[in-house]
Design a protein around this motif. Sequence first.
Motif, mmCIF file in Angstrom:
data_model
loop_
_atom_site.group_PDB
_atom_site.id
_atom_site.type_symbol
_atom_site.label_atom_id
_atom_site.label_comp_id
_atom_site.label_asym_id
_atom_site.label_seq_id
_atom_site.Cartn_x
_atom_site.Cartn_y
_atom_site.Cartn_z
ATOM 1 N N ASP A 283 0.849 -1.187 0.000
ATOM 2 C CA ASP A 283 0.000 0.000 0.000
ATOM 3 C C ASP A 283 0.885 1.239 0.000
ATOM 4 O O ASP A 283 1.520 1.563 1.003
ATOM 5 N N ALA A 284 0.944 1.917 -1.132
ATOM 6 C CA ALA A 284 1.801 3.103 -1.277
ATOM 7 C C ALA A 284 1.001 4.400 -1.239
ATOM 8 O O ALA A 284 1.544 5.475 -1.505
ATOM 9 N N MET A 285 -0.291 4.328 -0.905
ATOM 10 C CA MET A 285 -1.151 5.508 -0.932
ATOM 11 C C MET A 285 -0.767 6.496 0.162
ATOM 12 O O MET A 285 -0.496 6.108 1.298
ATOM 13 N N VAL A 286 -0.740 7.774 -0.197
ATOM 14 C CA VAL A 286 -0.486 8.809 0.797
ATOM 15 C C VAL A 286 -1.799 9.468 1.184
ATOM 16 O O VAL A 286 -2.731 9.576 0.387
ATOM 17 N N ALA A 434 5.892 7.132 -3.553
ATOM 18 C CA ALA A 434 4.572 6.997 -2.940
ATOM 19 C C ALA A 434 3.563 7.295 -4.035
ATOM 20 O O ALA A 434 3.928 7.384 -5.213
ATOM 21 N N MET A 435 2.305 7.481 -3.663
ATOM 22 C CA MET A 435 1.287 7.599 -4.710
ATOM 23 C C MET A 435 0.073 8.366 -4.193
ATOM 24 O O MET A 435 -0.486 8.034 -3.152
ATOM 25 N N TYR A 436 -0.305 9.428 -4.900
ATOM 26 C CA TYR A 436 -1.621 10.030 -4.710
ATOM 27 C C TYR A 436 -2.659 9.110 -5.362
ATOM 28 O O TYR A 436 -2.343 8.342 -6.282
ATOM 29 N N GLY A 437 -3.902 9.214 -4.902
ATOM 30 C CA GLY A 437 -4.922 8.403 -5.541
ATOM 31 C C GLY A 437 -6.278 8.558 -4.909
ATOM 32 O O GLY A 437 -6.592 9.584 -4.286
ATOM 33 N N ASN A 438 -7.081 7.519 -5.066
ATOM 34 C CA ASN A 438 -8.494 7.572 -4.697
ATOM 35 C C ASN A 438 -8.695 7.210 -3.238
ATOM 36 O O ASN A 438 -9.214 6.142 -2.886
ATOM 37 N N LEU A 446 -9.949 20.346 2.342
ATOM 38 C CA LEU A 446 -9.992 21.659 2.994
ATOM 39 C C LEU A 446 -9.616 22.770 2.025
ATOM 40 O O LEU A 446 -10.265 23.820 1.982
ATOM 41 N N LEU A 447 -8.570 22.555 1.243
ATOM 42 C CA LEU A 447 -8.171 23.572 0.274
ATOM 43 C C LEU A 447 -9.262 23.809 -0.763
ATOM 44 O O LEU A 447 -9.529 24.957 -1.158
ATOM 45 N N ALA A 448 -9.905 22.721 -1.204
ATOM 46 C CA ALA A 448 -11.023 22.885 -2.141
ATOM 47 C C ALA A 448 -12.160 23.659 -1.486
ATOM 48 O O ALA A 448 -12.756 24.563 -2.099
ATOM 49 N N ALA A 449 -12.474 23.326 -0.234
ATOM 50 C CA ALA A 449 -13.550 24.012 0.481
ATOM 51 C C ALA A 449 -13.215 25.480 0.720
ATOM 52 O O ALA A 449 -14.114 26.307 0.913
ATOM 53 N N SER A 450 -11.928 25.823 0.714
ATOM 54 C CA SER A 450 -11.500 27.210 0.899
ATOM 55 C C SER A 450 -11.502 27.989 -0.404
ATOM 56 O O SER A 450 -11.031 29.129 -0.447
ATOM 57 N N GLY A 451 -11.995 27.360 -1.467
ATOM 58 C CA GLY A 451 -12.171 28.065 -2.722
ATOM 59 C C GLY A 451 -11.084 27.856 -3.744
ATOM 60 O O GLY A 451 -11.024 28.577 -4.744
ATOM 61 N N TYR A 452 -10.231 26.868 -3.539
ATOM 62 C CA TYR A 452 -9.144 26.594 -4.472
ATOM 63 C C TYR A 452 -9.449 25.372 -5.327
ATOM 64 O O TYR A 452 -9.994 24.380 -4.831
ATOM 65 N N VAL A 453 -9.075 25.431 -6.581
ATOM 66 C CA VAL A 453 -8.948 24.209 -7.365
ATOM 67 C C VAL A 453 -7.648 23.557 -6.911
ATOM 68 O O VAL A 453 -6.619 24.224 -6.785
ATOM 69 N N VAL A 454 -7.696 22.263 -6.629
ATOM 70 C CA VAL A 454 -6.526 21.553 -6.123
ATOM 71 C C VAL A 454 -6.041 20.592 -7.199
ATOM 72 O O VAL A 454 -6.784 19.719 -7.656
ATOM 73 N N LEU A 455 -4.796 20.763 -7.605
ATOM 74 C CA LEU A 455 -4.158 19.873 -8.570
ATOM 75 C C LEU A 455 -3.183 18.975 -7.827
ATOM 76 O O LEU A 455 -2.301 19.458 -7.124
ATOM 77 N N TYR A 456 -3.357 17.673 -7.948
ATOM 78 C CA TYR A 456 -2.383 16.740 -7.389
ATOM 79 C C TYR A 456 -2.077 15.669 -8.425
ATOM 80 O O TYR A 456 -2.945 15.228 -9.167
ATOM 81 N N SER A 457 -0.806 15.294 -8.485
ATOM 82 C CA SER A 457 -0.313 14.511 -9.604
ATOM 83 C C SER A 457 0.713 13.506 -9.122
ATOM 84 O O SER A 457 1.313 13.660 -8.054
ATOM 85 N N ASN A 458 0.920 12.461 -9.908
ATOM 86 C CA ASN A 458 1.953 11.463 -9.628
ATOM 87 C C ASN A 458 3.056 11.577 -10.680
ATOM 88 O O ASN A 458 3.046 10.887 -11.696
ATOM 89 N N PRO A 459 4.034 12.464 -10.446
ATOM 90 C CA PRO A 459 5.129 12.624 -11.405
ATOM 91 C C PRO A 459 6.047 11.414 -11.379
ATOM 92 O O PRO A 459 5.927 10.545 -10.504
ATOM 93 N N ARG A 460 6.962 11.351 -12.324
ATOM 94 C CA ARG A 460 7.923 10.233 -12.342
ATOM 95 C C ARG A 460 8.582 10.137 -10.964
ATOM 96 O O ARG A 460 8.921 11.140 -10.329
ATOM 97 N N GLY A 461 8.763 8.893 -10.514
ATOM 98 C CA GLY A 461 9.230 8.644 -9.156
ATOM 99 C C GLY A 461 8.141 8.074 -8.278
ATOM 100 O O GLY A 461 8.419 7.494 -7.224
ATOM 101 N N SER A 462 6.874 8.219 -8.707
ATOM 102 C CA SER A 462 5.744 7.717 -7.926
ATOM 103 C C SER A 462 5.552 6.221 -8.147
ATOM 104 O O SER A 462 5.860 5.677 -9.216
ATOM 105 N N TYR A 463 5.014 5.551 -7.126
ATOM 106 C CA TYR A 463 4.573 4.172 -7.286
ATOM 107 C C TYR A 463 3.290 4.138 -8.110
ATOM 108 O O TYR A 463 2.561 5.116 -8.214
ATOM 109 N N GLY A 464 3.016 2.955 -8.679
ATOM 110 C CA GLY A 464 1.751 2.722 -9.348
ATOM 111 C C GLY A 464 1.825 2.606 -10.850
ATOM 112 O O GLY A 464 0.809 2.325 -11.499
ATOM 113 N N TYR A 465 3.028 2.803 -11.424
ATOM 114 C CA TYR A 465 3.134 2.855 -12.880
ATOM 115 C C TYR A 465 4.332 2.061 -13.413
ATOM 116 O O TYR A 465 4.780 2.296 -14.537
ATOM 117 N N GLY A 466 4.830 1.134 -12.618
ATOM 118 C CA GLY A 466 5.900 0.272 -13.082
ATOM 119 C C GLY A 466 7.269 0.676 -12.561
ATOM 120 O O GLY A 466 7.485 1.806 -12.098
#
Length: 667
Positions: A283-286, A434-438, A446-466
Amino acid sequence: MKQGIKAEDLYRLRFVSDPQISPDGEKVAYVVKVINQDKNYESHLYICGLNSGASVRWTNGRHKDSNPRWSPDGKTLAFVSDRSGINQVWLIPSEGGEAVQLTSSVKGAGSPVWSPDGKSLLVSVTVEEEKEEENALKPLEVTHLKYKADGKGLLNDAYSQLVHIDVETREETQLTSGAYQHFDAAWSPDGQKIAYCKSRGQGDAISYASDLIVRTLNGTETKINQETGSFSDPVWSADGEHLAFLGQTFEYGSATLGNVYNALVGSGKVVCLTRDFDDHAGDAMVGDIHYGHPSPKPVWSKDGKGLYFIASCEGNASLHYVTMEGDVSQITRQKCHVYGYTMAVENDYAVFAASSPTVPGDLFYASLSNLSEEVRLTDVNEELLSTISLSQPEEFTFINDEGFTVQSWLLKPPHYTEGNKYPMVLEIHGGPHAMYGNTFFHELQLLAASGYVVLYSNPRGSYGYGQQFVKACMEDYGGGDYRDLMAAVNHVTAHCDFVDPEQLVVTGGSYGGFMTNWIVGQTSRFKAAVTQRSISNWLSFYGVSDIGYYFTKWEIGNHVWEDPDKLWHHSPLRLSSKVETPLLILHGEEDFRCPIEQGEQLFIALKQQGKRVKFVRFPKSDHNLSRNGDPGLRVNRLQYIVNWFDDHLKPDGQGGRAHENIAADRV
C-alpha cells in the motif's frame, strides 16, 4: 446549503481499521480511532455481526485500544491497550466482560499472535539493557550508523524480542535475544515452529535490511530469504510446507518495487511470485488520516494454489491474486484505497477496510467470487458527512517528455460555479516513491472548500506505474520530476478555463517540500508557496537525517565525500538568491527524517537577502505531524497553509477571490 469541510473537522472524523473475522465467521472485530473532547487520540474495539450488520462498541474509556486478535475458539479477544499507562496485551471475553491485563513489561508489549491450540500467545516486548541509574543524566555513546529514528528520538540499546506466554499459567519465556529487532511473528499450523522477521545488526552497514527467520521451539534458527532486502509479513500455508511473505530487494534502492515471495520451507527454495508483475505489492497511498493502521498480510486461497495481497496501481490500492505460477490478476475494481482486509476463505468471503475521496474509511463485506457486489457494514462518519459538502476529483492524464503517462486529479471547490475563475494550488506528495490516488485526504478537501482548485499529480518517481517510472527520478531530483509537475500545471491552465493562471500557489511535504523549494528557485510563476518538513541541502541532510547516510546515495547517487558538487547541485538552498515567491516554512522541532536545520538554513538564507519568508516551528512534532501529530497543532498547520495562500493572492474582485464567501466558513 452544506458547508465545505473545515480544519477543525479533524476533531469529528472517525477512522476504521484492522478488521478481523471471528473463527466462526459470524462476526468481525475492528478498531475505530477518534479525537476526544480534550483533543487527544483514542481508539476502541467494536464488533459487528455479519448477519445483522449491527455494531457494538466493545471497549470504553479514554484509551488507545488496538490490534484485536481472536483466539482459535473465538471465546477471547487479545488486544493492545495503553489503559495501564503504557501499551500492554490484554484479554477480553468475546461475549462481553471485563478486560484482563496479560503482560506487564516495563517498556510495553504488543503484536499478540495466538498459538494454533489457543493455549499461548506470542507477543513483542521491548527489552533494554539494565542501567545503573535509571534517572541519571549521562552522555550517549554513539558507535553505530543507526542511532536515532524519527518518532523515536535517540536510540538506546533497546530491542523488540518475542516472548511466549502461557495463557493459563502466565508463564513467560523469551524466545529471541540480541541486538536485533524481531517482528511479524507467525505460528506454523502444527504449533512447532514460528516465522518472524529480524533486523540486521547495528554493526551492519545495511542495518535497514531485515531477514525472514524460521525457528523451532527448541531454538534452531534458519534464514529463509536468499537475497539481501527488507522482508516482512510471513504467513504459513495450511499444510505448513510453504511460507509466503512480502519484501523488496534493494536493486533500485528505495525505488525498488515490493514483491510477494513463496518459500518451500523444507528445501529452502524461494520464488518471487510477482517477478513479472510490474507494480508495487503493498500500500503506497499517501493521505493524512490513514497513518499507522496495520498492513494486512497476504492470505492463502482455500485450495492453497495462490495468495491474495494489496497492490498499488494507477492511483488505487486494490486486492490482487497471484498463483504459484506467478500469474497476477486484480480482484477489486473499484476506484478506492483498500487499506485493510480479513478473509474467511473457507466460506468464500472477505471484509475490507476501504476509503475513497469522499469516504474517510469504512468496512465492506463481499464474496470472494463476486467482489463487485459489496455490502457496506459501517458508516462511522455519517453524522459529519451529512453536514458538509466534499469534492469528487476529476482524473486526467498526459504524456510527459519521456513518453510516460502521468496521472493527475483536480478537485474543484464544492460550491463551484460555472463561469467563475478560481485560484489553484499544486500539491506535491512526499516519498518520492509513494502515490496520490483515490483515498480521503482532509488537507486536499480543505483547500477545495476554501475556494481553491486543487491539482495533485503522480510525477515520475511515484509508485503505481511500473519499475521504470518509479526509479525515473533517481539521480535527477528537480529534473524530469519538476518538468512533469510543470506539465501538469500547463495542462490544466491550457484546458480548464475555470482556473486563473495568474493565481497559482504550491505546497508539499518531505520530498514535496524539497520540490516546493526547488520550484520557487526555478520560477516566480506561483504567487505563494508553503514548504513543509522539507529538504533544502543534501550535503547536510546526509549526516543529520536518520536515513540520510543511505537515502542520499540511493536517490542523488553519491555519498557526501564522493561528489559533493552533485549533492549541492540538487540542493534548493543553492537557488535561494533566485527565490521571489513568498515562502512559508513549516517544520517540526523533533523531525529526525528531515531535521529542522533544513528549514533553518533556508529561512536564514532567504531572510538575509530580504526575501518574503516566514518560519513556523511546531513543538514536540516529528516528521508525521500532518498524520499523527498533536491534533491542535495539526489544525494550526492547516490554518497556516490556507491563510498564507489567502493573504498572498490578489484581492482584485475580478474572480481571483471567488472563494471569499466560502472561506468565511473555514474558521
